[in-house]
Write an enzyme that holds these catalytic residues in place. Structure first.
Site, PDB file in Angstrom:
ATOM      1  N   LYS A  22       8.459 -62.073 -18.387  1.00  7.84           N
ATOM      2  CA  LYS A  22       7.183 -61.771 -19.060  1.00  7.84           C
ATOM      3  C   LYS A  22       7.017 -62.654 -20.288  1.00  7.84           C
ATOM      4  CE  LYS A  22       6.910 -58.185 -22.001  1.00  7.84           C
ATOM      5  NZ  LYS A  22       6.389 -58.561 -23.333  1.00  7.84           N
ATOM      6  N   ASN A  23       8.073 -62.762 -21.095  1.00 11.45           N
ATOM      7  CA  ASN A  23       7.944 -63.458 -22.382  1.00 11.45           C
ATOM      8  C   ASN A  23       7.973 -64.968 -22.259  1.00 11.45           C
ATOM      9  OD1 ASN A  23       7.667 -60.961 -23.452  1.00 11.45           O
ATOM     10  ND2 ASN A  23       9.714 -60.870 -24.361  1.00 11.45           N
ATOM     11  N   CYS A 116       1.618 -52.650 -33.205  1.00  9.55           N
ATOM     12  CA  CYS A 116       1.858 -51.990 -31.911  1.00  9.55           C
ATOM     13  C   CYS A 116       2.850 -50.859 -32.180  1.00  9.55           C
ATOM     14  CB  CYS A 116       2.401 -52.988 -30.896  1.00  9.55           C
ATOM     15  SG  CYS A 116       4.094 -53.443 -31.228  1.00  9.55           S
ATOM     16  N   ARG A 121       2.759 -56.075 -36.673  1.00 11.85           N
ATOM     17  CA  ARG A 121       3.133 -57.337 -36.011  1.00 11.85           C
ATOM     18  C   ARG A 121       2.348 -58.469 -36.688  1.00 11.85           C
ATOM     19  NH1 ARG A 121       5.184 -56.166 -30.833  1.00 11.85           N
ATOM     20  NH2 ARG A 121       5.794 -58.341 -30.674  1.00 11.85           N
ATOM     21  N   ASP A 305      15.109 -56.553 -27.674  1.00  7.99           N
ATOM     22  CA  ASP A 305      14.478 -55.973 -26.483  1.00  7.99           C
ATOM     23  C   ASP A 305      15.482 -55.233 -25.600  1.00  7.99           C
ATOM     24  OD1 ASP A 305      12.135 -58.740 -26.010  1.00  7.99           O
ATOM     25  OD2 ASP A 305      12.203 -57.097 -27.448  1.00  7.99           O
ATOM     26  N   ARG A 397       3.917 -52.778 -18.291  1.00  4.35           N
ATOM     27  CA  ARG A 397       3.578 -54.008 -19.026  1.00  4.35           C
ATOM     28  C   ARG A 397       4.638 -55.083 -18.790  1.00  4.35           C
ATOM     29  NH1 ARG A 397       3.860 -53.396 -24.689  1.00  4.35           N
ATOM     30  NH2 ARG A 397       3.623 -55.642 -24.495  1.00  4.35           N
TER      31      ARG A 397
HETATM   32  C1  EPZ Z   1       8.420 -61.820 -29.099  1.00  8.89           C
HETATM   33  O1  EPZ Z   1       7.524 -61.109 -29.943  1.00  8.89           O
HETATM   34  C2  EPZ Z   1       8.520 -61.005 -27.822  1.00  8.89           C
HETATM   35  N1  EPZ Z   1       7.201 -60.897 -27.194  1.00  8.89           N
HETATM   36  C3  EPZ Z   1       9.057 -59.602 -28.133  1.00  8.89           C
HETATM   37  O2  EPZ Z   1       9.228 -58.917 -26.894  1.00  8.89           O
HETATM   38  C4  EPZ Z   1      10.421 -59.749 -28.799  1.00  8.89           C
HETATM   39  O3  EPZ Z   1      10.896 -58.464 -29.155  1.00  8.89           O
HETATM   40  C5  EPZ Z   1      10.287 -60.624 -30.053  1.00  8.89           C
HETATM   41  O4  EPZ Z   1       9.722 -61.905 -29.692  1.00  8.89           O
HETATM   42  C6  EPZ Z   1      11.634 -60.877 -30.721  1.00  8.89           C
HETATM   43  O5  EPZ Z   1      12.504 -61.464 -29.829  1.00  8.89           O
HETATM   44  C7  EPZ Z   1       6.741 -61.945 -26.470  1.00  8.89           C
HETATM   45  O6  EPZ Z   1       7.372 -62.977 -26.367  1.00  8.89           O
HETATM   46  C8  EPZ Z   1       5.405 -61.766 -25.814  1.00  8.89           C
HETATM   47  P1  EPZ Z   1       8.575 -62.531 -33.516  1.00  8.89           P
HETATM   48  P2  EPZ Z   1       6.954 -61.829 -31.286  1.00  8.89           P
HETATM   49  O7  EPZ Z   1       7.383 -63.293 -33.960  1.00  8.89           O
HETATM   50  O8  EPZ Z   1       6.689 -63.250 -31.021  1.00  8.89           O
HETATM   51  C9  EPZ Z   1       8.045 -60.860 -37.928  1.00  8.89           C
HETATM   52  C10 EPZ Z   1       9.101 -57.114 -25.421  1.00  8.89           C
HETATM   53  O9  EPZ Z   1       9.586 -55.975 -25.440  1.00  8.89           O
HETATM   54  N2  EPZ Z   1       6.940 -61.825 -38.033  1.00  8.89           N
HETATM   55  O10 EPZ Z   1       9.846 -63.257 -33.234  1.00  8.89           O
HETATM   56  O11 EPZ Z   1       5.853 -61.001 -31.822  1.00  8.89           O
HETATM   57  C11 EPZ Z   1       7.707 -59.711 -37.003  1.00  8.89           C
HETATM   58  O12 EPZ Z   1       7.040 -58.686 -37.699  1.00  8.89           O
HETATM   59  C12 EPZ Z   1       8.482 -57.700 -26.665  1.00  8.89           C
HETATM   60  O13 EPZ Z   1       9.103 -57.877 -24.414  1.00  8.89           O
HETATM   61  C13 EPZ Z   1       6.316 -62.015 -39.268  1.00  8.89           C
HETATM   62  O14 EPZ Z   1       6.667 -61.384 -40.270  1.00  8.89           O
HETATM   63  O15 EPZ Z   1       8.224 -61.668 -32.233  1.00  8.89           O
HETATM   64  C14 EPZ Z   1       9.045 -59.258 -36.515  1.00  8.89           C
HETATM   65  O16 EPZ Z   1       9.609 -58.386 -37.486  1.00  8.89           O
HETATM   66  C15 EPZ Z   1       8.519 -56.744 -27.837  1.00  8.89           C
HETATM   67  N3  EPZ Z   1       5.293 -62.905 -39.356  1.00  8.89           N
HETATM   68  C16 EPZ Z   1       9.882 -60.540 -36.488  1.00  8.89           C
HETATM   69  O17 EPZ Z   1       9.158 -61.486 -37.284  1.00  8.89           O
HETATM   70  C17 EPZ Z   1       4.861 -63.617 -38.273  1.00  8.89           C
HETATM   71  O18 EPZ Z   1       3.913 -64.435 -38.409  1.00  8.89           O
HETATM   72  C18 EPZ Z   1      10.080 -61.136 -35.115  1.00  8.89           C
HETATM   73  O19 EPZ Z   1       8.819 -61.365 -34.590  1.00  8.89           O
HETATM   74  C19 EPZ Z   1       5.501 -63.409 -37.028  1.00  8.89           C
HETATM   75  C20 EPZ Z   1       6.542 -62.512 -36.936  1.00  8.89           C
END
Ligand code: EPZ
Length: 420
Positions: A22-23, A116, A121, A305, A397
């Protein structure tokens, strides 16, 4: 409304092929906008989040349709650069489309993706990087209005290795003049898959999987045929299901190299995990042992995850295991539901302590989020009696058909309509 009914107590045996990731497919679907051509994505999982991405492509004037387990996308017809609030709310990771729309159209409009179930997020890192590349971004009234007459390659530095920000900036950089480097980039395997897809379309991206990704912009891109990588979190889920229920399973297509922190914990708990070039096998006999503290971290650390499904697998282990969730603020929402099944879990902030109990009892529970829902399935396999799992649209999802895969492995699990 559907529910899953699980009768626990039996062990798992058998073999199942792991679905596409998915990711990986979500950012790749956004990347198809850069090609303006026809793309065939083989091994594309049929998920609610993929359906949402298809709706976004169509709202932008593109075409996308299924042909067997391939998704065919044609983005030549792109004629809009705005994504509606309704579509943005369907899938908070829709923000991944921002960089690609901006690179292709020079402008983009979408509502701020909401938080979410896992907590806020934010996308501040995405927006800061796009501004550094030359985009003018106004956010007012929950709407993001972006313009970029021209994007210029820059040396970017992420304050934290955000997966989504890395992907968004890779896509925007493909449309920027000159070279862009992204330092402190996320290193997840899905970033490597995105790089490989972009290069198959004629891009010049390198460094994915390391902390610095480099993109040579403004290359003429074309369509391609690409095979989506297997989903490492789905594989982790099924390994944890075998650990929970006991038995012997084989996951075809799973790559242990992408799962090593998860398989290391399962081995420590007493499972025998063997990998070969075609997949990963796991034998779990008897009661698991507790393991050293599990701290989630950006790749190659333990994946956030997989936190919920590993927790579910350890609910009947001997001793106690400490979890620390460092990525998301609110990723223990599955705990209350597991406690209804007799689990002994204490949560204090980002720390959860799981003390193994002899017995889990089937109970009526409901999904709180995608991976929390999968964790309920994992726990239900080890519970006495029947567990009913409601609100399973969360699970759909990210899992093509979790009950079909688990049934293939011998689980007693069916999807039924919830009679209220
Ligand atoms: C991706 O989400 C994945 N989703 C998530 O999988 C996964 O848990 C996550 O990466 C971490 O590995 C997809 O790829 C579609 P991040 P993403 O940006 O990109 C903070 C699942 O279950 N952050 O690495 O949103 C954020 O709040 C899903 O399959 C900022 O502060 O994750 C979080 O605490 C859930 N500012 C941390 O970074 C930003 O601009 C990691 O977020 C972006 C992120």
């Amino acid at each position: 409304m559907s529910q899953l009914l699980v009768r626990g107590g039996g062990s798992l045996t058998g073999e199942v092929a792991v679905q596409g990731a998915k990711n990986s497919v979500l950012p790749i679907l956004a990347a198809t906008l850069l090609t303006g051509g026809q793309v065939e994505l083989r091994g594309c999982p049929r998920l609610r989040d993929v359906d949402a991405s298809i709706r976004i492509l169509k709202t932008l004037g593109c075409d996308a349709r299924w042909e067997g387990d391939s998704l065919l996308a044609d983005t030549a017809g792109l004629n809009r650069c705005a994504v509606s609030d309704i579509l943005m709310r369907e899938m908070r990771s829709s923000a991944i489309f921002l960089g690609a729309i901006l690179a292709r159209c020079g402008e983009a409009e979408m509502s701020y993706p909401g938080g979410c179930e896992l907590g806020p997020r934010p996308i501040d890192l995405h927006l800061a990087g796009l501004r550094d590349l030359g985009a003018e971004i106004r956010d007012s009234g929950g709407m993001l209005r972006c313009r970029a007459s021209r994007l210029r390659g820059r040396d970017l530095v992420l304050s934290l290795p955000s997966v989504g920000a890395t992907e968004n900036l890779m896509l925007a950089a493909c449309g920027a003049e000159g070279v862009t480097t992204i330092a402190n980039a996320a290193r997840e395997p899905e970033i490597v898959d995105l790089q490989e897809f972009l290069n198959a379309c004629g891009a010049a991206v390198s460094g994915a999987g390391t902390s610095t990704v480099t993109v040579v912009g403004k290359r003429p891109l074309h369509g391609c045929t690409y095979e989506i990588m297997p989903d490492r979190i789905v594989a982790a889920t099924y390994l944890c299901a075998a650990a929970s229920a006991g038995g012997e399973i084989y996951l075809r297509k799973a790559r242990e190299s992408q799962l090593s922190t998860v398989t290391a914990v399962l081995r420590e708990a007493g499972c025998v995990v063997r990998a070969d070039r075609d997949g990963v096998g796991c034998v779990c006999r008897g009661r698991l042992g507790s393991v050293r503290p599990v701290r989630t971290a950006p790749y190659p650390g333990f994946p956030t995850d997989a936190q919920a499904v590993l927790m579910a697998a350890l609910l009947r282990s001997r001793g106690a295991t400490v979890f620390e969730e460092t990525i998301f603020e609110n990723r223990y929402r599955h705990v209350d539901e597991l406690v209804r099944m007799g689990a002994d879990i204490r949560v204090a902030g980002r720390v959860a302590v799981v003390t193994g109990t002899e017995i889990l009892r089937g109970a009526p529970v409901r999904c709180t989020d995608l991976r929390g829902g999968a964790a309920l399935c994992v726990a239900a396999l080890a519970a006495e009696g029947e567990t009913s799992i409601a609100e399973i649209s969360h699970i759909d999802r990210g899992y093509e058909c979790i009950e079909k895969d688990l049934r293939t492995l011998g689980a007693d699990i069916v999807r039924t309509e919830l009679t209220i």
